[in-house]
Scaffold this active site. Structure first.
Site, PDB file in Angstrom:
ATOM      1  CD  GLU A  60      -1.815  -2.377   1.353  1.00 55.71           C
ATOM      2  OE1 GLU A  60      -0.688  -2.639   1.856  1.00 55.71           O
ATOM      3  OE2 GLU A  60      -2.659  -3.253   1.097  1.00 55.71           O
ATOM      4  CG  HIS A 129     -12.083  -7.358   5.454  1.00 54.91           C
ATOM      5  ND1 HIS A 129     -11.479  -8.194   6.351  1.00 54.91           N
ATOM      6  CD2 HIS A 129     -11.411  -7.515   4.287  1.00 54.91           C
ATOM      7  CE1 HIS A 129     -10.489  -8.850   5.746  1.00 54.91           C
ATOM      8  NE2 HIS A 129     -10.422  -8.451   4.491  1.00 54.91           N
TER       9      HIS A 129
END
Lengths: 328, 327
Positions: A60, A129
């Site tokens: 990321e 999530h």
């Protein structure tokens, strides 16, 4: 006008911007051939090719950092972080670099990057999530944080984010992707970043929220108007950083009774700051203590459905909080 | 030593390289004096690394290529067109500092005009940026490359790994030069990495890797020139490790006698690139006594003028605190 889902509106915004300007490109994990794990970039790889819809290594900080570098060159990157929960390895690039680049170079360099990330719970996503990550970035001048509450807003705000000369974090509610559908104009509509949206005028209570929660607030406001004759004033923040202070103050003064709603953990959340703005400016206009409805201060929502439901702000909780405030 | 003629460098080229190295050294020495005299609050030093900095910058296309220099790269930025006066304005945090208008500490370089990316203090964040520039060069068929530097300790950062891997996967025109000066503040190389050479890390990324004598500007020039050619031919990035020694403390606030010995430093000084390159030029009869004394005098005058100008120059006015947060 055609009816689009929230995610179709996002896909269309990117498609239109990439057709408009060759400098716009996408990078992220699984955004290419797969079209994104949520399908937000569906069809874009086929239309624009692998050089403009780039499948990156699983890293990321590089997704954001490489994007910043390309932006410094003059490109317009849209970086996708697969889940907002996974943005943390890129925080140094976002806060130390993107947010400060213009300032530290005395306006010489800039970083017009858009970083998209799905946030939010209620999808059996468990701790990692489901989170809302906006508060982490919401005291970093140089950044803008946008969180749309409808398909039309998602399209118009994302197009504005892509064209913005500064870095924008664009958090999309993953439950909203296929839940929300509405007519979206086919024109090139840009919705200004930094401005809140008065979505419903009312005289009894004011509710301020953003993202998926705002959608629920709108629905309940309509129910309460018919069921209980409670007239609700609803303000959608749209941009959660920097906040539209004037709109917040005006909305709070309108009714003197304010409920703030977020799906995030309560302490230090976006609505904490909204509450402080109202407390600073509206003391003599308030007829009730400012109310905050938020997730509990536990680290994140668990997987088990009982615990997830207990964590999530939902329509029942919002409705009860609105009735309580109206009766105060 | 490699002969400069074999590298198609003229006598004037190598003399200019030496002048840039000497300018960086003399500037550095002056900032220590200014710091100890209480005139500037802080400095980071380039002493011992001028050879690799100038050698590398000289191998770039300075009209086209992009650079992301790290905080010791006074030699790089001088070679790219930053002036002594610019750097002195930065040292004094004056409004005329072209890097940041007095907002950042010394050694935090950046200039859009010179295609030099703005740098920050968290180390190694510049590696993904340089890779992003390389990506943009590739996307636009721009015949430019992206050159980034960092210290050897910084190769332990995630951004080094993430950036290097990205550049290798996409075969980007990027040169990553590690300036191995043996110390990350106080921590020596053997407590930073277990590999024999930093360039060994290139193997894991599937990119070209090479370790060179960072005290020899001609060796660095040669390695960077070849890396640049590979990058432009689409052969991907290179990891070049230039080995030298940090001759001063980490910064004006550091006391290196708490972790290393004077004997070690004295020994390293014998390998100092400024010194050995001078010997090379003298031996080749390129640097004569007369040229050298004129060069020293000119540099001293330039530094004196820059110091005087920077001392007199205004600080940024307080209203400017609020400028440049957003466009």
């Amino acid at each position: 006008m055609s009816v689009l889902s929230y995610i179709e509106a996002i896909q269309l915004a990117m498609k239109e911007e990439m057709e408009r300007d060759e400098k716009v490109f996408i990078l992220g994990e699984d955004v290419g051939k797969r079209g994104g794990v949520f399908r937000a970039t569906d069809g874009l790889y086929e239309q624009f090719g692998e050089k403009r819809v780039i499948d990156t290594p699983l890293a990321e900080s590089a997704i954001v950092g490489v994007g910043i570098g390309a932006a410094m060159y003059g490109m317009i990157p849209i970086a996708e972080i697969q889940f907002a929960d996974f943005i943390l390895p890129a925080v140094n690039q976002i806060i130390s670099e993107a947010a400060k680049l213009r300032y530290r170079s005395n306006n010489d360099w800039s970083s017009p990057i858009t970083i998209r990330a799905p946030y939010g719970g209620g999808v059996h996503g468990a701790l990692y999530h489901s989170q809302s990550m906006e508060a982490i970035f919401a005291n970093q001048p140089g950044l803008k944080i946008v969180m749309p509450s409808s398909p039309r807003d998602a399209k118009g705000l994302l197009k504005a984010a892509i064209r913005d000369p500064d870095p924008v974090l664009f958090f999309e509610h993953k439950r909203a992707y296929r839940l929300l559908k509405e007519e979206v104009p086919e024109t090139d509509e840009l919705i200004p970043i930094g401005k809140a949206n008065l979505v419903r005028e009312g005289s009894d209570i004011t509710v301020i929220s953003y993202g998926l929660m705002l959608h629920y607030v709108k629905e309940i406001a309509n129910e309460l108007a018919t069921e209980k004759e409670i007239d609700v004033h609803v303000l959608d923040l749209r941009t959660v950083y920097p906040l539209d202070q004037a709109a917040i103050i005006q909305a709070a003064k309108q009714t003197g009774k304010v409920l703030l709603v977020t799906e995030d953990n309560k302490e230090g959340s976006i609505i904490s700051e909204v509450s402080a703005i109202i407390a600073e400016h509206c003391l003599f206009d308030l007829d009730a203590p400012i109310q905050r409805l938020a997730g509990p201060d536990v680290p994140a929502m668990p997987y088990a459905p009982t615990l997830e439901k207990e964590f999530m702000v939902n329509k029942d909780k919002i409705k009860q909080a609105m009735i309580d405030l109206a009766l105060f | 030593m490699i002969n400069h003629e074999d590298l198609q460098l003229t006598d004037d080229d190598v003399l200019e390289m030496y002048r840039l190295m000497l300018t960086a050294r003399r500037f550095d020495e002056r900032t220590w004096l200014l710091n100890r005299a209480g005139k500037i609050p802080f400095l980071v030093s380039c002493q011992g690394q001028e050879a690799q900095q100038v050698g590398a910058a000289y191998a770039l296309d300075r009209e086209r290529d992009y650079t992301a220099p790290y905080y010791r790269d006074f030699g790089v930025v001088l070679a790219l067109g930053m002036t002594v006066k610019d750097l002195m304005m930065q040292a004094f945090a004056k409004a005329a500092d072209p890097n940041s208008g007095g907002r950042q500490m010394p050694g935090h370089f950046g200039s859009k005009r010179l295609r030099m990316l703005s740098g920050s203090s968290p180390v190694t964040t510049q590696v993904p940026h340089a890779v992003g520039v390389g990506l943009a060069c590739q996307m636009n068929n721009d015949q430019a490359i992206s050159f980034v530097t960092l210290g050897e300790g910084s190769t332990n950062q995630g951004d080094f790994h993430e950036g290097a891997n990205f550049a290798a996967v996409h075969k980007l025109p990027v040169i990553i030069m590690v300036e191995n000066n043996q110390y990350a503040i106080s921590v020596p190389l053997n407590k930073q990495v277990a590999c024999e050479k930093i360039s060994d890390r290139a193997i894991g990324y599937g990119m070209y890797g090479e370790t060179i004598d960072g005290n020899n500007p001609l060796a660095v020039y040669q390695a960077i020139k070849k890396a640049r050619d590979r990058a432009l031919k689409g052969e991907g990035p290179s990891l070049i490790e230039a080995v030298s020694y940090r001759l001063t403390a980490h910064s004006s606030d550091d006391d290196d006698m708490t972790y290393r010995t004077q004997e070690e430093i004295d020994q390293a000084k014998e390998q100092d690139g400024l010194h050995t390159f001078r010997q090379y030029l003298v031996k080749k009869n390129i640097l004569t006594d007369q040229i050298e004394s004129e060069m020293e005098a000119a540099i001293k005058a330039e530094i004196n003028q820059a110091t005087e100008a920077a001392e007199k120059a205004p600080y940024p006015s307080v209203e400017t605190l609020y400028d440049g947060v957003y466009q």
